[in-house]
Design a protein around this motif. Structure first.
Motif, short mmCIF file in Angstrom:
data_model
loop_
_atom_site.label_atom_id
_atom_site.label_comp_id
_atom_site.label_asym_id
_atom_site.label_seq_id
_atom_site.Cartn_x
_atom_site.Cartn_y
_atom_site.Cartn_z
N THR A 1 3.97 9.80 -7.64
CA THR A 1 4.96 10.00 -8.69
C THR A 1 4.29 10.06 -10.06
OG1 THR A 1 6.58 8.81 -7.37
CG2 THR A 1 7.08 9.06 -9.70
N LEU A 2 3.25 9.28 -10.24
CA LEU A 2 2.54 9.26 -11.52
C LEU A 2 2.02 10.65 -11.89
CD1 LEU A 2 1.36 7.45 -13.80
CD2 LEU A 2 -0.68 7.23 -12.38
N PHE A 3 1.57 11.39 -10.91
CA PHE A 3 1.06 12.73 -11.17
C PHE A 3 2.17 13.78 -11.15
CE2 PHE A 3 -2.65 10.40 -9.59
CZ PHE A 3 -3.47 10.57 -10.69
N SER A 4 3.38 13.38 -10.87
CA SER A 4 4.63 14.15 -10.97
C SER A 4 4.58 15.58 -10.42
CB SER A 4 5.13 14.16 -12.41
OG SER A 4 4.28 14.89 -13.25
N LYS A 5 3.97 15.73 -9.31
CA LYS A 5 3.99 17.02 -8.63
C LYS A 5 4.78 16.84 -7.34
CE LYS A 5 0.97 20.66 -6.98
NZ LYS A 5 -0.40 21.07 -6.68
N ARG A 6 5.63 17.77 -7.03
CA ARG A 6 6.50 17.64 -5.85
C ARG A 6 5.74 17.80 -4.54
NH1 ARG A 6 10.96 15.51 -7.67
NH2 ARG A 6 12.07 16.68 -9.22
N GLU A 7 4.94 18.81 -4.44
CA GLU A 7 4.22 19.11 -3.19
C GLU A 7 2.72 19.03 -3.43
OE1 GLU A 7 5.40 20.16 -0.08
OE2 GLU A 7 7.42 19.68 -0.71
N TYR A 8 2.02 18.41 -2.49
CA TYR A 8 0.57 18.33 -2.55
C TYR A 8 0.00 19.00 -1.31
CZ TYR A 8 1.16 14.86 -6.22
OH TYR A 8 1.48 14.23 -7.39
N LEU B 1 -7.21 6.41 -2.35
CA LEU B 1 -7.02 5.79 -3.66
C LEU B 1 -6.25 4.47 -3.54
CD1 LEU B 1 -6.12 8.83 -5.95
CD2 LEU B 1 -8.19 7.42 -6.03
N THR B 2 -5.43 4.37 -2.51
CA THR B 2 -4.67 3.15 -2.27
C THR B 2 -5.50 2.09 -1.56
OG1 THR B 2 -2.67 4.48 -2.08
CG2 THR B 2 -2.58 2.27 -1.19
N ILE B 3 -6.36 2.48 -0.67
CA ILE B 3 -7.09 1.53 0.18
C ILE B 3 -8.40 1.05 -0.44
CG2 ILE B 3 -8.33 1.33 2.37
CD1 ILE B 3 -6.21 3.21 3.56
N ILE B 4 -9.16 1.93 -1.07
CA ILE B 4 -10.52 1.60 -1.50
C ILE B 4 -10.59 0.50 -2.56
CG2 ILE B 4 -12.60 2.53 -2.61
CD1 ILE B 4 -12.17 5.07 -0.95
N PRO B 5 -9.85 0.59 -3.70
CA PRO B 5 -9.99 -0.48 -4.71
C PRO B 5 -9.67 -1.89 -4.20
CG PRO B 5 -8.95 1.44 -5.67
CD PRO B 5 -9.02 1.69 -4.19
N PRO B 6 -8.53 -2.11 -3.50
CA PRO B 6 -8.28 -3.46 -3.00
C PRO B 6 -9.31 -3.94 -1.98
CG PRO B 6 -6.28 -2.15 -2.87
CD PRO B 6 -7.38 -1.23 -3.26
N THR B 7 -9.82 -3.01 -1.18
CA THR B 7 -10.83 -3.38 -0.19
C THR B 7 -12.11 -3.84 -0.88
OG1 THR B 7 -9.90 -1.80 1.37
CG2 THR B 7 -12.14 -2.57 1.80
N GLY C 1 0.81 -1.21 0.00
CA GLY C 1 0.00 0.00 0.00
C GLY C 1 0.85 1.26 0.00
N ILE C 2 1.89 1.29 0.81
CA ILE C 2 2.78 2.46 0.84
C ILE C 2 3.46 2.64 -0.51
CG2 ILE C 2 4.92 3.36 1.85
CD1 ILE C 2 3.96 2.04 4.52
N THR C 3 3.91 1.55 -1.10
CA THR C 3 4.55 1.62 -2.42
C THR C 3 3.56 2.12 -3.46
OG1 THR C 3 5.99 -0.22 -1.79
CG2 THR C 3 5.82 0.29 -4.13
N LEU C 4 2.34 1.60 -3.44
CA LEU C 4 1.32 2.04 -4.39
C LEU C 4 1.01 3.52 -4.21
CD1 LEU C 4 -0.78 1.55 -6.57
CD2 LEU C 4 -2.33 0.73 -4.79
N ARG C 5 0.87 3.97 -2.96
CA ARG C 5 0.61 5.39 -2.71
C ARG C 5 1.73 6.26 -3.26
NH1 ARG C 5 1.50 7.19 3.07
NH2 ARG C 5 3.56 7.21 2.20
N ASN C 6 2.98 5.87 -3.02
CA ASN C 6 4.11 6.64 -3.53
C ASN C 6 4.17 6.61 -5.06
OD1 ASN C 6 4.83 7.29 -0.93
ND2 ASN C 6 6.34 5.65 -0.76
N ASP D 1 -2.40 14.85 0.10
CA ASP D 1 -1.30 13.97 0.51
C ASP D 1 -1.71 12.97 1.58
OD1 ASP D 1 1.47 13.22 0.35
OD2 ASP D 1 1.76 14.21 2.29
N ARG D 2 -2.50 13.40 2.55
CA ARG D 2 -2.83 12.56 3.70
C ARG D 2 -4.20 11.89 3.65
NH1 ARG D 2 1.88 11.31 5.79
NH2 ARG D 2 3.13 13.15 6.06
N VAL D 3 -5.07 12.31 2.69
CA VAL D 3 -6.41 11.72 2.63
C VAL D 3 -6.68 11.11 1.25
CG1 VAL D 3 -8.88 12.17 2.84
CG2 VAL D 3 -7.28 13.27 4.41
N VAL D 4 -6.51 11.89 0.19
CA VAL D 4 -6.89 11.42 -1.15
C VAL D 4 -6.03 10.25 -1.61
CG1 VAL D 4 -7.10 12.07 -3.58
CG2 VAL D 4 -7.86 13.65 -1.80
#
Length: 143
Positions: A28-35, A47-53, A19-24, A40-43
């Motif tokens: 990176t996929l959206f290639s923005k440095r700062e969110y 996105l990482t938790i909901i589909p696998p659940t 999950g941490i790897t997927l989140r990171n 960063d802490r919710v969206v």
């Protein structure tokens, strides 16, 4: 049964790392440095938790998930990606240093031929073919 408990345990133990790897990777996929904090802490965590659940809750037999993810992603991670990295790396070395670059190294490996990674890719494809055939045959025969 204990087999089912072991499968849940394996999935549960590896999920935080995956999950941490997927989140990171999503960040990176959206290639923005700062969110913003909310993104960063919710969206991204959602996105990482909901589909696998949802997939886990919708699957009646967790053994199917373990079999498919283990067979297909395991072959890709262990065999296909490394073979492709070797082939692409060798192409880059030849384009950068010239054709004779591999002959300069007096300690080069006996596996320096491109036949080895290509053979590994062929072997991987054959193994995947056997797994797919077995899964289809088992589904058709009702096993």
């Amino acid at each position: 049964s204990s087999g089912i408990n072991a499968e849940y345990g394996c999935l549960s133990a590896s999920y935080p790392i995956i999950g941490i790897t997927l989140r990171n990777n999503l960040k990176t996929l959206f290639s923005k440095r700062e969110y913003p904090w909310i993104v960063d802490r919710v969206v991204f965590p959602l996105l990482t938790i909901i589909p696998p659940t949802i997939i886990g809750l919708a699957t009646a037999n967790v053994e199917v998930l373990v079999a498919y993810t283990g067979a297909f992603s395991g072959v890709a991670i262990q065999y296909i990606f490394p073979a492709c990295f070797v082939l692409l790396g060798r192409m880059k070395v030849k384009s950068t240093f010239g054709r004779e670059a591999s002959h300069v190294n007096k300690n080069h490996s006996i596996f320096s031929s491109n036949a080895w990674p290509i053979g590994l890719l062929v072997w991987s494809a054959a193994c995947m073919g056997f797994v797919i055939y077995y899964k289809i045959a088992a589904a058709v025969m009702g096993r």
